[in-house]
Motif scaffolding. Structure first.
Motif, short mmCIF file in Angstrom:
data_model
loop_
_atom_site.label_atom_id
_atom_site.label_comp_id
_atom_site.label_asym_id
_atom_site.label_seq_id
_atom_site.Cartn_x
_atom_site.Cartn_y
_atom_site.Cartn_z
N ARG A 72 0.85 -1.18 0.00
CA ARG A 72 0.00 0.00 0.00
C ARG A 72 0.88 1.24 0.00
NH1 ARG A 72 -2.05 -3.26 4.00
NH2 ARG A 72 -1.19 -1.93 5.63
N PRO A 73 0.34 2.41 -0.36
CA PRO A 73 1.15 3.63 -0.25
C PRO A 73 1.63 3.83 1.18
CG PRO A 73 -0.87 4.05 -1.49
CD PRO A 73 -1.00 2.67 -0.90
N LEU A 74 2.75 4.49 1.34
CA LEU A 74 3.31 4.75 2.66
C LEU A 74 2.38 5.68 3.45
CD1 LEU A 74 7.03 5.22 1.64
CD2 LEU A 74 6.07 3.28 2.89
N PRO A 75 2.24 5.47 4.76
CA PRO A 75 1.36 6.33 5.57
C PRO A 75 1.82 7.78 5.55
CG PRO A 75 2.01 4.35 6.77
CD PRO A 75 2.85 4.38 5.54
N GLN A 76 0.86 8.69 5.60
CA GLN A 76 1.14 10.12 5.59
C GLN A 76 0.74 10.73 6.93
OE1 GLN A 76 2.55 11.65 2.50
NE2 GLN A 76 2.87 9.43 2.48
N ALA A 77 1.64 11.54 7.49
CA ALA A 77 1.34 12.20 8.77
C ALA A 77 0.75 13.58 8.57
CB ALA A 77 2.62 12.32 9.60
N THR A 78 0.56 13.99 7.33
CA THR A 78 0.08 15.33 7.02
C THR A 78 -1.43 15.44 7.23
OG1 THR A 78 -0.02 14.62 4.73
CG2 THR A 78 1.91 15.86 5.40
N MET B 128 13.06 2.90 14.98
CA MET B 128 11.80 2.57 15.63
C MET B 128 10.75 3.66 15.45
SD MET B 128 12.05 -0.48 16.68
CE MET B 128 12.89 -0.67 15.11
N GLU B 129 11.19 4.87 15.15
CA GLU B 129 10.24 5.94 14.87
C GLU B 129 9.46 5.65 13.58
OE1 GLU B 129 10.11 10.83 14.43
OE2 GLU B 129 12.02 9.79 14.63
N TRP B 130 10.08 4.88 12.69
CA TRP B 130 9.47 4.59 11.39
C TRP B 130 8.84 3.20 11.34
CZ3 TRP B 130 9.00 9.10 9.54
CH2 TRP B 130 9.99 10.06 9.73
N LEU B 131 8.59 2.59 12.48
CA LEU B 131 7.93 1.29 12.49
C LEU B 131 6.60 1.29 11.71
CD1 LEU B 131 8.41 -0.36 16.00
CD2 LEU B 131 8.92 -1.36 13.78
N PRO B 132 5.77 2.32 11.83
CA PRO B 132 4.53 2.30 11.04
C PRO B 132 4.77 2.20 9.55
CG PRO B 132 4.41 3.95 12.78
CD PRO B 132 5.82 3.48 12.75
N GLN B 133 5.79 2.93 9.04
CA GLN B 133 6.08 2.87 7.61
C GLN B 133 6.58 1.48 7.22
OE1 GLN B 133 6.47 5.51 9.41
NE2 GLN B 133 5.73 7.25 8.22
N SER C 219 6.19 -1.45 8.85
CA SER C 219 5.15 -2.46 9.03
C SER C 219 4.10 -2.38 7.92
CB SER C 219 4.48 -2.28 10.40
OG SER C 219 3.43 -3.20 10.58
N ALA C 220 3.68 -1.16 7.58
CA ALA C 220 2.68 -1.00 6.53
C ALA C 220 3.24 -1.38 5.17
CB ALA C 220 2.17 0.44 6.52
N GLY C 221 4.48 -0.93 4.89
CA GLY C 221 5.07 -1.22 3.60
C GLY C 221 5.31 -2.70 3.37
N LEU C 222 5.64 -3.43 4.44
CA LEU C 222 5.95 -4.85 4.33
C LEU C 222 4.75 -5.73 4.66
CD1 LEU C 222 9.44 -4.82 6.09
CD2 LEU C 222 8.95 -4.69 3.66
N ASN C 223 3.70 -5.13 5.16
CA ASN C 223 2.52 -5.88 5.63
C ASN C 223 2.94 -6.96 6.62
OD1 ASN C 223 -0.22 -6.50 5.81
ND2 ASN C 223 -0.10 -8.00 4.13
N MET C 224 3.76 -6.56 7.58
CA MET C 224 4.25 -7.48 8.61
C MET C 224 4.08 -6.81 9.97
SD MET C 224 7.78 -8.92 6.87
CE MET C 224 8.02 -10.23 8.09
N PRO C 225 3.70 -7.57 11.01
CA PRO C 225 3.57 -6.98 12.35
C PRO C 225 4.94 -6.62 12.92
CG PRO C 225 3.30 -9.35 12.45
CD PRO C 225 3.37 -9.01 10.99
N TYR C 226 4.94 -5.74 13.89
CA TYR C 226 6.19 -5.26 14.48
C TYR C 226 7.12 -6.38 14.95
CZ TYR C 226 3.98 -0.59 14.66
OH TYR C 226 3.38 0.60 14.35
N ASN D 214 15.56 7.30 5.16
CA ASN D 214 15.96 6.26 4.23
C ASN D 214 15.14 4.99 4.39
OD1 ASN D 214 17.07 5.04 6.52
ND2 ASN D 214 19.19 5.47 5.94
N TYR D 215 14.03 5.07 5.13
CA TYR D 215 13.16 3.92 5.28
C TYR D 215 12.57 3.48 3.94
CZ TYR D 215 9.39 7.42 5.28
OH TYR D 215 8.54 8.45 4.94
#
Length: 812
Positions: free
Chosen positions: A95-101, A237-242, A244-251, A271-272
């Motif tokens: 899926r597209p990467l999550p946006q914080a905007t 670890m700040e980019w765990l949401p990106q 996890s979402a990009g790989l469709n894998m749990p933390y 560079n995530y």
């Protein structure tokens, strides 16, 4: 604004009673340096795994263009090629990467590979994975892309004009976010001021240019369904949401490992995107995938700082008192908001600089353009904000005919006001800022140089003197993001650490941070040695970070000058809790009257009867093996985990909040001489005074100050990105992008004041190196040199061409 209330101060105040101050403050040689100078560091490119393959990218030569077609047939025929993906292939896998905007910018579609169109020069359009790096790069160069060039926008102000080309069509505007800040009665102060001074300033685009570019090795273990990512990200670890979402894998299935990082300066936070790409490819091929950036890729497409343009006005009294300021600021955040628009809130950590401004207003805009996405380069957001303030102080001084040092002295926050509450809610913790200015001026022989300046000018030499003051906020309150997006579930600012005494009486420490030259191993060992009162050489700090073994939060990482105030505070708390457990076991084993035991010098003894003693090695053996000698009900082992959490609050309805835990300060005095033939400034004298709270290790602090000054000089005199009107980056290698060497960096005289922070248990603050003071000082000095000609500098880069035009009296 005013001294903080006793209630607020008591909320933040920390207990430092466990410190012995036997190891803190000593100039111990850094533990990590011994490994690194012998060439035994472990960087990402040193990671070699069986059956590893290599990635390379085809990148867009255009800043803005539709992708009509991509032909991979020639690339696929290159021997050794295993995989070629375009953006369309990626859409099928993630899926597209999550946006914080906030909306509508939240609608921006962000994939690690361009989909449908490219938005900046150097954006990846295809990824090749091959048996060798050479084959991957050869194949990438043979991918044929049919582009349809589109109109380009490279200016933030023009990007907001009606009819401007849209960077993201699905957003419908180039505005990422807009926040209006107003603290205090700004209108009143402007109506009653003796005068209003105005200026327009531009903080230019550059990068951190780390020695090691972005790099990643991803290794998917099919049996365990775990992906291990070896990377040089500063805050993985700040980019765990990106991830996890990009790989469709749990933390728990995503293991991130860092070792040594060859410099970061903020450039390695985003560079995530490569971490996701390499990981997806590894899952597809069931083989480890490595990618290491080239220097051109790094300069062109890794991460830049956000340019900032500010219109500033100040309400001023005739005696030099600055009452209030108004600003309108625009950040050019580039093509994607991968870290931004955080910069439109971070500046508020140091909203009034070091001055007693009564009120402040800022109308702030974050904007998409067709440039490389931006991130938090050293001094993120605070440096450009303080640059604007310091530029205004120089303008005000000239308007009033005052000395630049005097205008600053008149407006500094006073020591009796500490801890000081700014109009925006910032809580400046400690310091004697006027005394710091006095000491720096004396050390630089400021008055002597002023006299010498007049004499040398009469000889035809062009001499300028700059004096600026800076504040570096450290340990950010991440709730600041709610100022631009109230819905983000991200607050406070925490850090973790684990301290373990092993069965042989040695001590192991693991951190939640990813060090990159800050001496984390050394300073953490010093804190633990002081708290436990054991030998420094008996403490082993784990290199780097491993999410499967390190203690972390989603704030963890190395950014925002946060290790000393937050990371070392977590280390202190973990060590103090371990000491409590050691004391309880020792009191029981020694049968101390009242359970009162002293831990000292690697031993434990009864306070009432010092002859009853034992060494901590025995206590360690008991805790792990001979557990029947432990107090009944006590858990065996000597592990201690701590998460340090400052008492941060969310911004209120007026966007007021304390956005950082500590505030170090610095004063830089610099003397320059301008070459009349080339317009190039040369440094004649440089003095930097720093107060970073309690100094944990003077060698580490001096190294950080030298690095910060070198970085600032680079920005002011050498490093500047040049884009043309079509979005072409004109200097994407070290031939044209002028990163200075040791030959260009002058000798620097570093002085220290030491005002411990009451808000950290160690008394340490941030290093004081992130406020961008060196940039401000050099520009101030250059403008001072040009003052007799009426020259004024509006940019943070002293461009020799601009200087020559001023010298020759031609239009700028």
């Amino acid at each position: 604004m005013s001294k903080a209330s006793p209630e607020i101060i008591s909320t933040y105040k920390q207990d430092s009673s466990a410190l012995t101050l036997k190891w803190l403050g000593k100039p111990l040689k850094p533990k990590e340096d011994y490994r690194l100078v012998r060439g035994r560091g472990m960087f990402v490119d040193d990671v070699q795994l069986p059956r590893m393959v290599y990635a390379a990218f085809a990148r867009s030569p255009y800043a803005h263009a539709k992708i009509k077609s991509i032909d991979i047939s020639r690339a696929a025929s290159v021997p050794g090629v295993l995989l070629i993906w375009t953006g369309e292939d990626l859409k099928k896998r993630m899926r597209p990467l999550p946006q914080a905007t906030p909306p509508p910018a939240r609608n921006a579609i962000d994939y690690p590979l361009a989909v449908e169109k490219v938005r900046f020069q150097g954006e990846p359009v295809a990824m090749v994975v091959a048996e060798s790096r050479y084959a991957a790069e050869d194949a990438a160069s043979q991918i044929d892309v049919d582009y349809e060039p589109l109109p380009v926008v490279v200016d933030a102000e023009k990007a907001l004009e009606l009819g401007a080309p849209l960077v993201h069509d699905e957003v419908g505007t180039n505005l990422i976010a807009h926040v209006h800040y107003k603290w205090g009665d700004v209108d009143h102060y402007f109506q009653h001021a003796d005068m209003v001074v105005e200026g327009k300033f531009h903080y230019h685009r550059f990068t951190g240019a780390p020695l090691e570019p972005n790099a990643v090795v991803a290794d998917y273990d099919e049996r365990a369904d775990v992906i291990t990512v070896y990377c040089n990200n500063q805050a993985p670890m700040e980019w765990l949401p990106q991830l996890s979402a990009g790989l469709n894998m749990p933390y728990p299935k995503v293991r991130v490992v860092t070792r040594d990082i060859g410099g970061g300066f903020g450039t390695k936070l985003v560079n995530y995107v490569y971490m996701v790409l390499a990981s997806l490819a590894s899952k597809e091929l069931r083989r480890p995938v490595k990618y290491v950036e080239t220097r051109t890729e790094n300069l062109q497409a890794a991460a830049h700082n956000a340019e900032r343009t500010c219109y500033v006005s100040a309400a001023v009294q005739r005696d030099g008192t600055v009452l209030a300021m108004k600003m309108k600021c625009l950040d050019d955040d580039g093509a994607y908001a991968r870290h931004e628009p955080a910069g439109m809130t971070v500046w508020a950590q140091v909203s009034t600089g070091m001055y007693r401004l009564r009120a402040l207003e800022n109308d702030f805009y974050a904007v998409f353009t067709n440039k490389c996405p931006s991130t938090s380069i050293r001094g993120f957001s605070r440096a450009p904000h303080l640059f604007m303030i310091e530029r205004m102080m120089d303008r005000i001084a000239r308007k009033l005919g005052m000395d630049p040092a005097e205008i600053r002295m008149r407006n500094l926050v006073r020591p009796e006001d500490m801890p000081y509450m700014t109009p925006s809610g910032g809580l400046y913790d400690s310091g004697n800022w006027p005394e710091g200015l006095r000491k720096a001026l004396e050390a630089a022989d400021y008055q002597g140089w002023r006299r010498k300046q007049e004499e040398l000018r009469r000889q035809g030499r062009i001499i300028g003197i700059g004096v600026v003051v800076g504040s570096d906020s450290a340990g950010p309150n991440m709730a600041q993001v709610k100022m631009y997006n109230p819905g983000l579930p991200y607050t406070s600012g925490t850090e973790g650490a684990l301290v373990q005494m092993t069965p042989d009486g040695k001590v192991r420490v693991t951190l939640g941070t990813s060090p990159q030259g800050m001496g984390h191993e050394t300073t953490a060992a010093q804190v633990v040695a002081d708290v436990l009162d054991v030998d420094y050489d008996d403490i082993y700090v784990q290199t780097g970070f491993d999410s499967f073994t390190s203690v972390y939060t989603m704030h963890s990482g190395t950014y925002g000058s946060r290790f000393a105030p937050l990371g070392l505070s977590a280390v202190y708390l973990a060590a103090a809790r371990l000491k409590e457990k050691l004391a309880k076991i020792s009191a029981y084993v020694l049968n101390c009257p009242g359970g009162d035991v002293v831990i000292e010098g690697g031993k434990a003894y009864c306070r009432a009867d010092p002859q009853r003693s034992t060494d901590l090695k025995r206590i360690a053996r008991i805790a792990y093996g001979n557990v029947n000698e432990m107090p009944p009900g006590m858990e065996p082992g000597l592990y201690s985990i701590a998460i340090f959490r400052p008492p941060f609050q969310n911004p209120d309805e007026n966007k007021r909040a304390n956005l950082a835990l500590t505030y170090s300060y610095n004063v830089h005095v610099v003397v320059v001489e301008i070459d009349p033939e080339t317009g190039m400034p040369r440094i004649l004298n440089y003095v930097a005074l720093e107060d970073s709270g309690r100094i944990v290790n003077p060698l580490v602090v001096d190294g950080q100050v030298h690095g910060a000054v070198a970085h600032g000089l680079a920005e002011a005199l050498y490093e500047k990105y040049q884009y043309d009107e079509n979005g072409n980056l004109l200097n994407s290698n070290f031939v044209d992008y002028l990163a200075p060497t040791a030959l260009e960096v002058p000798s620097i005289s570093v002085l220290h004041m030491e005002t411990p922070s009451p808000f950290t248990p160690t008394g340490a603050k941030g290093m004081g190196e992130g406020g961008g003071t060196a940039v401000q000082a050099v520009i101030s000095a250059v403008e001072d040199a040009l003052a007799p000609l009426g020259g004024e500098l509006e940019e943070s880069h002293a461009d020799p061409e601009v200087i020559l035009r001023i010298l020759k009296g031609t239009s700028s």
